[in-house]
Scaffold this motif. Structure first.
Motif, PDB file in Angstrom:
ATOM      1  N   TYR A 518       0.835  -1.202   0.000  1.00 27.46           N
ATOM      2  CA  TYR A 518       0.000   0.000   0.000  1.00 27.46           C
ATOM      3  C   TYR A 518       0.872   1.254   0.000  1.00 27.46           C
ATOM      4  N   MET A 519       1.949   1.242   0.766  1.00 28.67           N
ATOM      5  CA  MET A 519       2.832   2.410   0.839  1.00 28.67           C
ATOM      6  C   MET A 519       3.451   2.696  -0.524  1.00 28.67           C
ATOM      7  N   ALA A 520       3.833   1.639  -1.236  1.00 29.18           N
ATOM      8  CA  ALA A 520       4.422   1.825  -2.565  1.00 29.18           C
ATOM      9  C   ALA A 520       3.366   2.281  -3.567  1.00 29.18           C
ATOM     10  N   LEU A 521       2.158   1.725  -3.465  1.00 29.49           N
ATOM     11  CA  LEU A 521       1.104   2.062  -4.408  1.00 29.49           C
ATOM     12  C   LEU A 521       0.666   3.513  -4.271  1.00 29.49           C
ATOM     13  N   GLU A 522       0.621   4.031  -3.063  1.00 27.03           N
ATOM     14  CA  GLU A 522       0.177   5.402  -2.843  1.00 27.03           C
ATOM     15  C   GLU A 522       1.113   6.424  -3.489  1.00 27.03           C
ATOM     16  N   LYS A 523       2.370   6.028  -3.717  1.00 27.76           N
ATOM     17  CA  LYS A 523       3.324   6.943  -4.340  1.00 27.76           C
ATOM     18  C   LYS A 523       3.318   6.846  -5.861  1.00 27.76           C
ATOM     19  N   LEU A 530      -5.965  -2.250 -10.970  1.00 26.55           N
ATOM     20  CA  LEU A 530      -5.384  -2.992  -9.847  1.00 26.55           C
ATOM     21  C   LEU A 530      -6.156  -4.284  -9.635  1.00 26.55           C
ATOM     22  N   LYS A 531      -5.403  -5.387  -9.650  1.00 24.09           N
ATOM     23  CA  LYS A 531      -5.953  -6.685  -9.278  1.00 24.09           C
ATOM     24  C   LYS A 531      -5.164  -7.174  -8.074  1.00 24.09           C
ATOM     25  N   ILE A 532      -5.834  -7.343  -6.937  1.00 22.43           N
ATOM     26  CA  ILE A 532      -5.165  -7.737  -5.708  1.00 22.43           C
ATOM     27  C   ILE A 532      -5.801  -9.025  -5.187  1.00 22.43           C
ATOM     28  N   GLU A 533      -4.946  -9.964  -4.822  1.00 20.63           N
ATOM     29  CA  GLU A 533      -5.384 -11.257  -4.297  1.00 20.63           C
ATOM     30  C   GLU A 533      -4.925 -11.350  -2.843  1.00 20.63           C
ATOM     31  N   ILE A 534      -5.861 -11.603  -1.941  1.00 22.09           N
ATOM     32  CA  ILE A 534      -5.600 -11.645  -0.499  1.00 22.09           C
ATOM     33  C   ILE A 534      -5.639 -13.088  -0.032  1.00 22.09           C
ATOM     34  N   PHE A 535      -4.558 -13.498   0.664  1.00 23.54           N
ATOM     35  CA  PHE A 535      -4.420 -14.899   1.069  1.00 23.54           C
ATOM     36  C   PHE A 535      -4.412 -15.054   2.590  1.00 23.54           C
ATOM     37  N   ASP A 542      -8.627  -4.597   7.880  1.00 26.10           N
ATOM     38  CA  ASP A 542      -7.830  -4.878   6.683  1.00 26.10           C
ATOM     39  C   ASP A 542      -8.519  -4.323   5.433  1.00 26.10           C
ATOM     40  N   PHE A 543      -9.828  -4.558   5.336  1.00 26.72           N
ATOM     41  CA  PHE A 543     -10.566  -4.027   4.192  1.00 26.72           C
ATOM     42  C   PHE A 543     -10.594  -2.498   4.221  1.00 26.72           C
ATOM     43  N   ASN A 544     -10.679  -1.944   5.414  1.00 24.42           N
ATOM     44  CA  ASN A 544     -10.704  -0.490   5.544  1.00 24.42           C
ATOM     45  C   ASN A 544      -9.380   0.122   5.094  1.00 24.42           C
ATOM     46  N   ARG A 545      -8.274  -0.536   5.420  1.00 26.36           N
ATOM     47  CA  ARG A 545      -6.958  -0.048   4.983  1.00 26.36           C
ATOM     48  C   ARG A 545      -6.831  -0.145   3.466  1.00 26.36           C
ATOM     49  N   LEU A 546      -7.367  -1.215   2.906  1.00 29.56           N
ATOM     50  CA  LEU A 546      -7.367  -1.355   1.446  1.00 29.56           C
ATOM     51  C   LEU A 546      -8.169  -0.232   0.803  1.00 29.56           C
ATOM     52  N   THR A 549      -6.273   3.097   0.736  1.00 33.15           N
ATOM     53  CA  THR A 549      -5.207   3.122  -0.268  1.00 33.15           C
ATOM     54  C   THR A 549      -5.758   3.318  -1.667  1.00 33.15           C
ATOM     55  N   VAL A 550      -6.769   2.532  -2.012  1.00 33.35           N
ATOM     56  CA  VAL A 550      -7.320   2.600  -3.372  1.00 33.35           C
ATOM     57  C   VAL A 550      -7.842   3.997  -3.677  1.00 33.35           C
ATOM     58  N   LEU A 551      -8.490   4.634  -2.706  1.00 32.17           N
ATOM     59  CA  LEU A 551      -9.094   5.939  -2.943  1.00 32.17           C
ATOM     60  C   LEU A 551      -8.068   7.068  -2.986  1.00 32.17           C
ATOM     61  N   LYS A 552      -6.815   6.786  -2.613  1.00 27.84           N
ATOM     62  CA  LYS A 552      -5.749   7.785  -2.715  1.00 27.84           C
ATOM     63  C   LYS A 552      -5.015   7.717  -4.047  1.00 27.84           C
TER      64      LYS A 552
END
Length: 943
Positions: A518-523, A530-535, A542-546, A549-552
Motif C-alpha cells: 500500500y505504501m508503494a502504491l500510494e506513491k 489494480l488486481k489484488i489477491e488476499i491470502f 484490513d478491508f478499511n486499509r485497502l 489506499t485505493v481511494l488515494k
C-alpha cells in the motif's frame, strides 16, 4: 477619584482649584466654571501659550465650551480688564477689546482714558435713567440732575469703568459683537465729549443688544447642538451604510467563492465521470492515420486490392508538459515510434472506419488546435530526431507522407464514405465508441503479441481524459524515477506491473506485506488498474486499509479476490459492517470497473447495503460471484437498481439460479447481463424491450425465461442444459420474432437428441446471427442438420468436435454443402476441428472435403486436432491463403525434425504468423531459433 485643575490669576500666587468633568473617557474643564471663579476671564495660558477651546471633528468648538485637563499643571488666567486691581488688590494690565481704533484717533485698546479732564454735560430733559455720578454707577432718575449738569473727571472715570465692567461681564462672543457695533463706538465718543444723556441712551441700547446677542447665542448653541446631533446621526448612518456595503461586498465575495468552488467541484466530478467512461471505453489507442503500405509506390492504390498500413499517433499536448522540466521535446501530435500495422480486409475496414480516417487525414493535412491538442504541419508529424534506428519505415515516410495522405484521401472520397464525422467530434472523444476500438485490433496484422499497440502508454489527464502517448512524453510527465521505484518495489511481491496500460496484479499473503505494498502504491501515479489477491482471513480493518489506499490513487479498474473465508474472532464488533469498506470502494466516483469474482458467501449478509443510500452510477463494469451467497435477490436488486450507468454486468452463478436472479434485476436492466459458471459462459442477455418487461414480472424456470426473453439472448452455452423438447420449444418460440444470438456452444454428450429438438436447434441457428458456433453433437444426424443451417454471412468462429472417425465424412459433407449456398468468400477467421480417434487417420475423401472447406475461408486461426499424415497436412496448407494466418495448430504425432521442417517450409509465405504448434512433434533448437528470428513462437505443446 476626582480630578482637579489648578488655576492662578496671572501676576498672583493664589491658586484656585476647579473640579474637572469626564467626557468620553477624557477629563475637561468647562469654561463657565472658569468664568464663575474668574469673572472677566479672557483666556487661559500655559507656559505663555494660549490654551485653545476643544473642537469637534468639523473644527467647531465643542458646546458647552471647554478646555482640556492638564494634570498637575498651573494654568495662568488672563482677564479682559485694562486696569484696576484683582480681587486681591493687585494691579493688572487689561488686554485690548477691539481690533480697530476709534474715530478720534485714540486706540480702542484704551477706550476710557483715565487722564482726560474734560467735563461731561448731562441732558436731563428726558426720562431715560442715568448713571449716578456719586453712586458708583447706580441708575438715578433724570429729575435728580440738572438739565445741564457737568460731569466731573472722577465721575467720568467711574462711568467709563462701569461700562467697561459691564462689557467684561459679557461672553467673549458678545464682547466681539459689541465692540464691532456702531452703538458702542457712538457711546465711546459720547462719553469722551461729556454727553451723559447720549451715553445713557446708548447704554440702554447696549443692554438690549446684549440681551439679543445672548438669545442669539442660545439659539446658535441650540442650533449647533441640533447640527452636531444631526451630524452624529448622519455620521452613524454613513458608517452603517459603509458597514452594510462592506457586508454586501463580503457576501458577494462569498458567493463568488461558492460559485468558484461549485465550478471546481463540477469540473472534478466531470473529470471523474469522464475518466470512468474513458478507461472502460478506450482500452487501445484511438488516434491513427492510414497510408499506402509501400511509401514509394503510390500507384498501387489503383490496383484491385490496394494495401494500406496503419500508424498510431501520440496524443501529446498541454497535459504532457511538465512544469519544471527543461526538456526541449515538442508537445504536438506525431507518429508513434512503431513500424505500423498492415490492414487486413481493407474494404471491410474502410466500411467501418472510413469517415473517421478521412476526418483525421484532413485534420492532419491542414493542421488544427483543439482542446489543448496541437496538430502541426504534416512535415512535423515525423520526428526523426526522436526515432530509433529500427523505425526505418517511419523515416522513409518523412518525405512521402503528404503524397500518401493525398492518395488515401482521394481513395476514400471515391468510395463515398460518410463525412458526417467532424473534428470537434473526434477531439471530444465521440468519434469512436469503445466497441469500435476493440474491434480495430481484428483488422491489424499484429506481430506485437500481447504488447500495447503502437508502443504507446495509457495516461489519464487532470480533467479525466484518457490519452495514449509515446514513451518520451510518458516519461516527461510521469517521472520515470517514480515509475522505476515502483517497479523495484513490485519485485518484492508476487506481482507484475504493466506500465504501458498502468495495470498492477499482486498477491499479498499477510497484513504486513499488504502494508508495504500500500505504501508503494500510494506513491505511484500511473496505476489505473489494480488486481489484488488476499491470502489471509482479512478483517474489517484490513478491508478499511485497502479502501483508504485505493481511494488515494488513480485506480479506476479494481478487482479483488479473497482466498480465505474464515471470519476472525477479533471481528465480532464489526460483524454487521465487515464488508462496508468494499461497498465504499465500489461506490467511489473514481472506480469505473469493479470485479469480485470469488465473492465471500456472507458478503451481502455482513454489509449494510440495503440500509444505505449509496449511489453506484460511477460503475460501468461489475462482476459478482453469486454462487453460495446469502440473501442474493434483494441485495443484488438493490445494487443493480442504483448502478444506472452499467455497460456490462457479469454474474457467476449456475443454471438453476438464472431464472430467479434474472427476474429480480430485469426491471432495472440497462446493459447486457452475462451469466457464468466459474470461467465458462452460460448465457448473455441483452436489455429487454419495455413490452417484454411488462409481459412478465417473474420467471419460474429456464423454459419460461427462454420463451419470454429468448429474442434478447446474445450468447448461450447449451452444454449441460437439459435440451428436452419443452426447453427447445420455448427457445424457438422466444426467437420467432427476431433473434440477436451471436454465440452458441452446444453439445449432447450422454444421449441422442430427439428429432423435434434437433429441428428446433436448427431453426435457432438459421434465424440467428451467430458469429461463434461450437458444435459438439453425438449423433451424425444431429450434426448434419445443424451444420446445413449455419448462417455463414455472420459466422467468424467455428468449433467442431467429432467423437468417432466414421462420422467425419458426413459432418464435412454438411459443411461443404452449406458453404456452397454462399456466393462470396466466407469470412471465417477461427476454425477448429477435433476428432478423438487415434487410429486409421483421415480418409482421402475426408481430406478432399476439408481442403474444399478451408479453401473458401479467410482463416487467421487454424486448429486441426485430428490424426493426419504429412501429405494430408501439406495438402490442406497448400489450399489455404496462408498470408492471413496468425496461429496454426496441427496434431503431428512424433514427426521428426525433417517432417517438421517440411511443414515450416510450407508456411514460409505466412508473413503474419505469430505461433506454430506441432503437437508432440520432435523440434530442434535450431528450428526454434529459426522461427524466433522471424518473430514466430514454435512449440510442440498445445495450450
Amino acid at each position: 477619584m476626582e480630578e482637579l485643575q489648578l488655576f492662578r490669576l496671572i501676576g498672583t500666587t493664589d491658586i484656585k482649584r476647579i473640579l474637572c468633568s469626564q467626557v468620553y473617557e477624557k477629563y475637561v474643564v468647562y469654561w463657565e466654571d472658569i468664568e464663575r471663579v474668574f469673572p472677566g476671564v479672557k483666556y487661559v495660558q500655559v507656559n505663555g501659550a494660549a490654551v485653545n477651546m476643544m473642537r469637534d471633528q468639523n473644527q467647531n468648538r465643542d458646546v458647552p465650551y471647554r478646555i482640556q485637563h492638564y494634570p498637575g499643571v498651573e494654568l495662568d488666567v488672563v482677564l479682559s480688564t485694562t486696569g484696576g486691581c484683582d480681587r486681591a488688590g493687585s494691579s493688572v494690565t487689561t488686554a485690548s477689546l477691539s481690533p480697530t481704533d476709534g474715530p478720534t484717533g485714540v486706540s480702542t485698546s484704551a477706550p476710557f482714558s483715565t487722564s482726560t479732564t474734560e467735563s461731561i454735560v448731562v441732558d436731563i430733559s428726558s426720562d431715560t435713567p442715568l448713571l449716578d455720578p456719586q453712586g458708583g454707577g447706580k441708575m438715578v432718575s433724570r429729575t435728580t440732575l440738572s438739565s445741564k449738569q457737568v460731569v466731573l473727571p472722577a465721575q467720568k472715570e467711574s462711568l467709563e469703568s462701569e461700562i467697561e465692567q459691564r462689557l467684561i461681564s459679557f461672553s467673549p462672543e458678545v464682547q466681539a459683537q459689541v465692540l464691532l457695533s456702531n452703538s458702542y463706538n457712538s457711546m465711546v465718543q459720547a462719553i469722551k465729549k461729556g454727553q451723559v444723556e447720549q451715553s445713557n441712551r446708548l447704554m440702554g441700547c447696549l443692554l438690549k443688544l446684549k440681551d439679543a446677542l445672548d438669545k442669539n447665542s442660545e439659539l446658535t448653541a441650540w442650533n449647533y447642538g441640533l447640527t452636531t446631533e444631526n451630524n452624529i446621526l448622519v455620521t452613524q448612518m454613513v458608517e452603517m451604510q459603509r458597514a452594510l456595503d462592506a457586508k454586501q461586498d463580503e457576501m458577494k465575495q462569498l458567493q463568488i467563492q461558492a460559485l468558484s468552488q461549485l465550478a471546481l467541484l463540477q469540473k472534478q466530478v466531470q473529470a471523474v465521470l469522464t475518466q470512468t467512461y474513458e478507461l472502460h471505453e478506450y482500452p487501445i489507442p484511438r488516434l491513427f492515420v492510414v497510408l499506402p503500405q509501400d511509401s514509394t509506390g503510390w500507384n498501387r492504390l489503383n490496383s484491385h486490392s490496394p494495401k494500406f498500413r496503419l500508424y498510431f499517433l501520440c496524443e501529446c499536448g498541454e497535459h504532457t508538459k511538465s512544469k519544471n522540466s527543461k526538456s526541449k521535446i515538442p508537445h504536438h501530435i506525431h507518429l508513434a515510434k512503431h513500424e505500423g500495422y498492415d490492414i487486413a480486409r481493407p474494404t471491410e475496414f474502410f466500411d467501418q472506419y472510413g469517415s473517421y480516417v478521412l476526418t483525421i487525414l484532413r485534420m492532419l493535412k491542414f493542421g488544427i488546435s483543439v482542446a489543448g491538442v496541437i496538430v502541426p504541419a504534416v512535415s512535423h508529424l515525423v520526428r526523426t530526431d526522436f526515432l530509433d534506428q529500427t523505425c526505418v519505415t517511419i523515416q522513409l515516410l518523412e518525405r512521402t507522407i503528404m503524397p500518401g495522405m493525398n492518395q488515401v484521401i482521394e481513395y476514400l472520397e471515391k468510395t463515398s464514405v460518410d463525412e458526417s464525422q467532424t473534428i470537434d467530434g473526434i477531439m471530444n472523444n465521440e468519434a469512436l465508441e469503445g466497441a469500435d476500438l476493440r474491434k480495430l485490433d481484428t483488422f491489424l496484422k499484429n506481430k506485437d503479441g500481447n504488447k500495447v499497440l503502437g508502443n504507446l502508454y495509457r495516461t489519464v489527464t487532470s480533467d479525466g481524459h484518457v490519452k495514449w502517448v509515446c514513451i518520451d512524453h510518458y516519461r516527461e510527465n510521469y517521472q520515470s524515477k517514480a515509475a522505476e521505484s515502483f517497479r523495484d518495489a513490485m519485485k518484492a511481491f508476487e506481482g507484475s506491473f504493466d506500465e504501458s496500460v498502468g495495470r498492477v496484479e499482486v498477491k499479498v499473503r499477510s497484513p504486513f506485506q499488504a502494508e508495504q505494498f500500500y505504501m508503494a502504491l500510494e506513491k505511484a501515479r500511473s496505476v489505473y488498474e489494480l488486481k489484488i489477491e488476499i491470502f489471509w482471513d482479512a478483517t474489517y480493518n484490513d478491508f478499511n486499509r485497502l479502501q483508504d489506499t485505493v481511494l488515494k490513487t488513480n485506480v479506476g479498474v479494481f478487482e479483488l479476490q479473497c482466498y480465505k473465508f474464515k471470519i476472525p474472532t477479533s471481528d465480532i464488533l464489526n460483524w454487521s459492517k465487515r464488508y462496508d469498506p468494499i461497498i465504499d470502494i465500489m461506490r467511489h466516483p473514481s472506480i469505473q470497473s469493479f470485479a469480485y469474482p470469488n465473492t465471500r458467501t456472507d458478503f451481502f449478509k455482513r454489509s449494510n447495503l440495503l440500509s444505505r443510500n449509496d449511489n453506484f452510477s460511477n460503475l460501468r463494469y461489475l462482476e459478482i460471484d453469486l454462487i453460495g451467497l446469502d440473501a442474493v435477490v434483494p441485495n443484488l436488486k438493490c445494487l443493480v437498481s442504483k448502478a444506472s450507468q452499467l455497460k456490462r454486468l457479469i454474474l457467476q452463478t449456475c443454471w438453476s439460479q438464472i431464472p430467479t436472479v434474472y427476474s429480480a434485476i430485469v426491471e432495472h436492466q440497462t446493459c447486457p447481463v452475462t451469466f457464468k459458471y466459474i470461467n465458462e459462459l452460460l448465457m448473455r442477455i441483452l436489455p429487454p424491450s419495455e413490452e417484454s418487461q411488462q409481459s412478465e414480472a417473474s420467471l419460474q424456470d429456464l423454459a419460461h425465461l427462454f420463451r419470454v426473453y429468448g429474442r434478447h439472448i446474445e450468447a448461450i452455452n447449451l452444454r449441460g442444459v437439459e435440451l428436452d423438447n419443452s426447453v427447445m420449444d420455448a427457445f424457438a418460440e422466444g426467437i420467432q420474432n427476431g433473434s440477436r444470438l451471436r454465440e452458441l456452444p452446444m453439445e449432447s454428450v450422454d444421449r441422442t437428441l430427439g428429432a423435434k429438438c434437433i429441428k428446433n436447434l436448427a431453426k435457432i441457428v438459421a434465424q440467428s446471427e451467430v458469429r461463434e458456433l461450437i458444435i459438439d453433437l453425438k449423433d451424425e444426424e444431429e450434426r448434419v442438420v445443424v451444420m446445413e443451417t449455419i448462417p455463414w454471412r455472420h459466422i467468424r468462429e467455428l468449433n467442431i468436435e467429432l467423437k468417432q472417425s466414421t462420422q467425419e465424412r458426413g459432418a464435412m459433407k454438411a459443411l461443404v454443402h452449406s458453404m456452397e449456398r454462399v456466393s462470396e468468400r466466407v469470412e471465417l477467421e477461427y476454425f477448429r476441428l477435433y476428432c478423438s480417434t487415434t487410429s486409421g487417420g483421415m480418409s482421402l475423401a475426408e481430406e478432399e472435403l476439408l481442403r474444399t472447406f478451408v479453401s473458401s475461408t479467410s482463416l487467421k486461426h487454424l486448429i486441426l486436432d485430428t490424426t493426419m499424415t504429412l501429405k494430408q497436412i501439406l495438402s490442406v496448407i497448400k489450399s489455404i491463403d496462408v498470408t492471413r494466418l496468425q496461429h496454426v495448430t496441427l496434431r503431428t504425432g512424433d514427426f521428426h525434425s525433417t517432417r517438421v521442417q517440411s511443414i515450416l517450409d510450407s508456411l514460409r509465405h505466412a508473413t503474419e504468423l505469430v505461433t506454430i504448434c506441432l503437437i508432440d512433434a520432435i523440434i530442434t533448437e535450431e528450428q526454434v531459433e529459426q522461427m524466433k528470428a522471424k518473430g514466430i513462437l514454435l512449440s510442440n505443446e498445445y495450450d
